[in-house]
Structure formats: structure tokens, C-alpha cells
Design a protein around this motif. Structure first.
Motif, PDB file in Angstrom:
ATOM      1  N   VAL A   1       0.870  -0.997   0.052  1.00 64.91           N
ATOM      2  CA  VAL A   1      -0.159  -0.027  -0.007  1.00 64.91           C
ATOM      3  C   VAL A   1       0.910   1.266   0.072  1.00 64.91           C
ATOM      4  CG1 VAL A   1      -1.568   1.326   1.566  1.00 64.91           C
ATOM      5  CG2 VAL A   1      -1.812  -1.184   1.234  1.00 64.91           C
ATOM      6  N   TYR A   2       1.809   1.283   0.845  1.00 61.79           N
ATOM      7  CA  TYR A   2       2.459   2.618   1.030  1.00 61.79           C
ATOM      8  C   TYR A   2       3.754   2.566   0.070  1.00 61.79           C
ATOM      9  CZ  TYR A   2      -0.501   2.945   5.006  1.00 61.79           C
ATOM     10  OH  TYR A   2      -1.755   2.946   5.746  1.00 61.79           O
ATOM     11  N   ARG A   3       4.173   1.889  -0.759  1.00 65.03           N
ATOM     12  CA  ARG A   3       5.237   1.914  -1.558  1.00 65.03           C
ATOM     13  C   ARG A   3       4.896   2.419  -2.951  1.00 65.03           C
ATOM     14  NH1 ARG A   3      11.197   0.246  -0.337  1.00 65.03           N
ATOM     15  NH2 ARG A   3      10.991  -0.234   1.498  1.00 65.03           N
ATOM     16  N   GLN A   4       3.560   2.585  -3.244  1.00 66.50           N
ATOM     17  CA  GLN A   4       2.908   2.995  -4.386  1.00 66.50           C
ATOM     18  C   GLN A   4       2.150   4.079  -4.429  1.00 66.50           C
ATOM     19  OE1 GLN A   4       0.851  -0.291  -6.070  1.00 66.50           O
ATOM     20  NE2 GLN A   4      -0.560  -0.353  -4.379  1.00 66.50           N
ATOM     21  N   ALA A   5       1.698   4.656  -5.347  1.00 63.72           N
ATOM     22  CA  ALA A   5       0.738   5.863  -5.355  1.00 63.72           C
ATOM     23  C   ALA A   5      -0.667   5.336  -4.833  1.00 63.72           C
ATOM     24  CB  ALA A   5       0.282   6.305  -6.834  1.00 63.72           C
ATOM     25  N   PHE A   6      -1.352   6.269  -3.897  1.00 67.52           N
ATOM     26  CA  PHE A   6      -2.596   5.831  -3.281  1.00 67.52           C
ATOM     27  C   PHE A   6      -3.635   5.684  -4.561  1.00 67.52           C
ATOM     28  CE2 PHE A   6      -0.659   8.183   0.384  1.00 67.52           C
ATOM     29  CZ  PHE A   6      -0.355   7.151   1.126  1.00 67.52           C
ATOM     30  N   PRO A   7      -4.386   4.939  -4.178  1.00 69.78           N
ATOM     31  CA  PRO A   7      -5.322   4.818  -5.101  1.00 69.78           C
ATOM     32  C   PRO A   7      -6.345   6.030  -5.221  1.00 69.78           C
ATOM     33  CG  PRO A   7      -5.726   2.822  -3.499  1.00 69.78           C
ATOM     34  CD  PRO A   7      -4.804   3.965  -2.874  1.00 69.78           C
ATOM     35  N   LEU A   8      -6.493   6.304  -6.486  1.00 74.27           N
ATOM     36  CA  LEU A   8      -7.426   7.465  -6.853  1.00 74.27           C
ATOM     37  C   LEU A   8      -8.605   7.230  -7.561  1.00 74.27           C
ATOM     38  CD1 LEU A   8      -7.346  10.802  -7.388  1.00 74.27           C
ATOM     39  CD2 LEU A   8      -6.084  10.092  -9.707  1.00 74.27           C
ATOM     40  N   VAL A   9      -9.570   7.672  -7.214  1.00 69.39           N
ATOM     41  CA  VAL A   9     -10.922   7.583  -7.951  1.00 69.39           C
ATOM     42  C   VAL A   9     -11.424   9.197  -8.452  1.00 69.39           C
ATOM     43  CG1 VAL A   9     -13.477   7.110  -7.644  1.00 69.39           C
ATOM     44  CG2 VAL A   9     -11.723   5.929  -6.326  1.00 69.39           C
TER      45      VAL A   9
ATOM     46  N   THR B   1     -13.182  11.313 -14.877  1.00 74.98           N
ATOM     47  CA  THR B   1     -12.651  10.683 -16.191  1.00 74.98           C
ATOM     48  C   THR B   1     -13.352   9.299 -16.429  1.00 74.98           C
ATOM     49  OG1 THR B   1     -10.789   9.407 -14.953  1.00 74.98           O
ATOM     50  CG2 THR B   1     -10.350  11.436 -15.703  1.00 74.98           C
ATOM     51  N   ILE B   2     -14.466   8.834 -15.447  1.00 75.48           N
ATOM     52  CA  ILE B   2     -14.941   7.645 -15.904  1.00 75.48           C
ATOM     53  C   ILE B   2     -16.225   7.942 -16.615  1.00 75.48           C
ATOM     54  CG2 ILE B   2     -16.039   5.668 -14.767  1.00 75.48           C
ATOM     55  CD1 ILE B   2     -14.388   6.423 -12.165  1.00 75.48           C
ATOM     56  N   PRO B   3     -16.390   7.444 -17.718  1.00 74.89           N
ATOM     57  CA  PRO B   3     -17.768   7.505 -18.542  1.00 74.89           C
ATOM     58  C   PRO B   3     -18.943   7.062 -17.682  1.00 74.89           C
ATOM     59  CG  PRO B   3     -16.039   6.175 -19.578  1.00 74.89           C
ATOM     60  CD  PRO B   3     -15.608   6.129 -18.185  1.00 74.89           C
ATOM     61  N   ASP B   4     -20.169   7.957 -17.902  1.00 72.40           N
ATOM     62  CA  ASP B   4     -21.430   7.385 -17.061  1.00 72.40           C
ATOM     63  C   ASP B   4     -21.618   6.110 -17.268  1.00 72.40           C
ATOM     64  OD1 ASP B   4     -21.034  10.363 -16.441  1.00 72.40           O
ATOM     65  OD2 ASP B   4     -22.863  10.787 -17.722  1.00 72.40           O
ATOM     66  N   GLU B   5     -21.578   5.537 -18.537  1.00 76.37           N
ATOM     67  CA  GLU B   5     -22.028   4.314 -18.804  1.00 76.37           C
ATOM     68  C   GLU B   5     -21.218   3.234 -17.865  1.00 76.37           C
ATOM     69  OE1 GLU B   5     -20.648   6.023 -21.384  1.00 76.37           O
ATOM     70  OE2 GLU B   5     -22.553   6.988 -21.765  1.00 76.37           O
TER      71      GLU B   5
ATOM     72  N   LEU C   1     -22.738   3.773 -14.323  1.00 75.33           N
ATOM     73  CA  LEU C   1     -23.845   3.086 -14.006  1.00 75.33           C
ATOM     74  C   LEU C   1     -23.783   1.448 -13.661  1.00 75.33           C
ATOM     75  CD1 LEU C   1     -25.914   4.711 -16.915  1.00 75.33           C
ATOM     76  CD2 LEU C   1     -26.248   5.124 -14.356  1.00 75.33           C
ATOM     77  N   MET C   2     -22.599   0.940 -13.965  1.00 74.25           N
ATOM     78  CA  MET C   2     -22.339  -0.336 -13.507  1.00 74.25           C
ATOM     79  C   MET C   2     -21.901  -0.618 -12.155  1.00 74.25           C
ATOM     80  SD  MET C   2     -21.020  -1.655 -17.398  1.00 74.25           S
ATOM     81  CE  MET C   2     -21.046  -3.418 -16.762  1.00 74.25           C
ATOM     82  N   HIS C   3     -21.807   0.544 -11.557  1.00 74.28           N
ATOM     83  CA  HIS C   3     -21.007   0.346 -10.081  1.00 74.28           C
ATOM     84  C   HIS C   3     -22.292   0.287  -8.915  1.00 74.28           C
ATOM     85  CE1 HIS C   3     -17.238   3.053 -11.426  1.00 74.28           C
ATOM     86  NE2 HIS C   3     -17.326   1.673 -12.018  1.00 74.28           N
TER      87      HIS C   3
END
Length: 188
Positions: A148-156, A160-164, A167-169
Motif C-alpha cells: 500500500v505505502y510503496r506505491q501511489a495511493f488509489p485515486l477515484v 474521467t470515468i464515462p457515465d456508462e 452506471l455499472m457501479h
């Protein structure tokens, strides 16, 4: 150890390592070669203040030095451990001190973080020092922590995520769509 003895150890430590040539000799003797090679010890200077929390000041003493490195200003941070027994989570405490020194650097108007090299100066009765100084080892699952700490932190980045795809989330889709389009005037 009595408060008087702690005070004497603290005074002795600060007296010696407050002298820049002595501090330079200490750091040149004890820093790993790959770190020493990056430091211009002729620029070594004492920094004012402490990054140790108030409740620990009776047990520890810290000295903070700045030094020019081949990538800019850095800090060398030393801690004297005055306890008669080692501390299992000392590596985490050193990390906290390092982050506090970085925070102070930012508060002084800088916009990049300095590299802070924490150095534990231990002189307790248990020898050798029985605990790790690798902070990942403070976790129940060191491998997971390192991953976890030796890489970039997760980014949401919802922008940049298409609406389509959003909708699957499933149950979180509505929240994500609202947040993505919150500035759209005629969303409805």
C-alpha cells in the motif's frame, strides 16, 4: 531512570550534538553510505524547535539539522531514546517525527517535502536494540502495508470515468453521477 538522570542525559546529548562539527562527525560515522553521498555536510546547520510530542519530551530528546543535498534542502533528524527498555513501535514513532518535520517545512512556505532521515540514537540497558527500525514491520501484515505505502495511493477520479461505466457501479452509481455532474446547471 530518574528525572534528574534523564535531564543530565538530555543535556549531555544536546551539548555534544549541538556542536555542528561533532554532529557532522556523528552523521558521517552513522548514516548509510548511499545517504552520506547525497549530503553536503559543509552546509549542516541546526534547526530550531522540536517535533517530539509534549508527553514524550521527558523520555526523548531530538535534534534537527538541515543539510543541502544533491536534490535540495533535506533534514537529518535524530532521537535519543532515554528509556531503560526499547520500544517495539519506535519505527512508527520515528515516522511520525519525520512527518512532523515535513509539516513544519511546508508551514514555512515550501511547496515540496524534504527528505527526512530519522536516526535512532539508543543507549538503553538491553543490548543490542531488539526491535526493527523498519516501519513496515510495525504492521500485523508488513507485506500488505508495503504494497500500500510503496506505491501511489488509489485515486477515484470520477471526472474521467464515462457515465456508462459509472452506471455499472451498482449502489454507489447514483452518488458518483451526482458528484460528477454537480456543477452541471441543468442536470435534471
Amino acid at each position: 531512570m530518574s528525572k534528574s538522570a534523564l535531564s543530565q542525559h538530555d543535556s549531555l546529548f544536546k551539548k555534544f550534538l549541538g556542536d555542528i562539527p561533532i554532529a557532522q562527525d556523528f552523521l558521517e560515522a552513522h548514516l548509510p553510505l548511499h545517504l552520506r553521498e547525497r549530503c553536503d555536510f559543509s552546509t549542516l546547520a541546526m534547526e530550531s524547535g522540536s517535533v517530539i510530542e509534549d508527553d514524550l519530551r521527558t523520555q526523548c530528546s531530538d535534534m534537527i539539522y538541515s543539510v543541502q543535498t544533491n536534490s535540495g534542502k533535506g533534514y537529518i533528524y535524530t532521537v535519543v531514546e532515554h528509556q531503560s527498555r526499547p520500544e517495539k513501535l519506535m519505527a512508527f514513532r520515528l515516522l511520525r517525527y519525520s512527518v512532523a518535520a515535513m509539516q513544519r517545512h511546508i508551514e514555512q512556505g515550501n511547496n515540496t517535502l524534504p527528505v527526512v532521515i530519522p536516526v535512532l540514537f539508543y543507549h538503553g540497558t538491553t543490548s543490542p536494540y531488539p526491535y526493527t527500525t523498519q516501519w513496515f514491520d510495525c504492521f500485523a501484515d508488513p507485506e500488505l502495508a508495503e504494497s500500500v505505502y510503496r506505491q501511489a495511493f488509489p485515486l477515484v477520479d470520477i471526472t474521467t470515468i464515462p457515465d456508462e461505466e459509472i452506471l455499472m457501479h451498482r449502489r454507489v452509481a447514483l452518488l458518483q453521477l451526482v458528484q460528477k455532474h454537480i456543477r452541471t446547471r441543468d442536470m435534471l
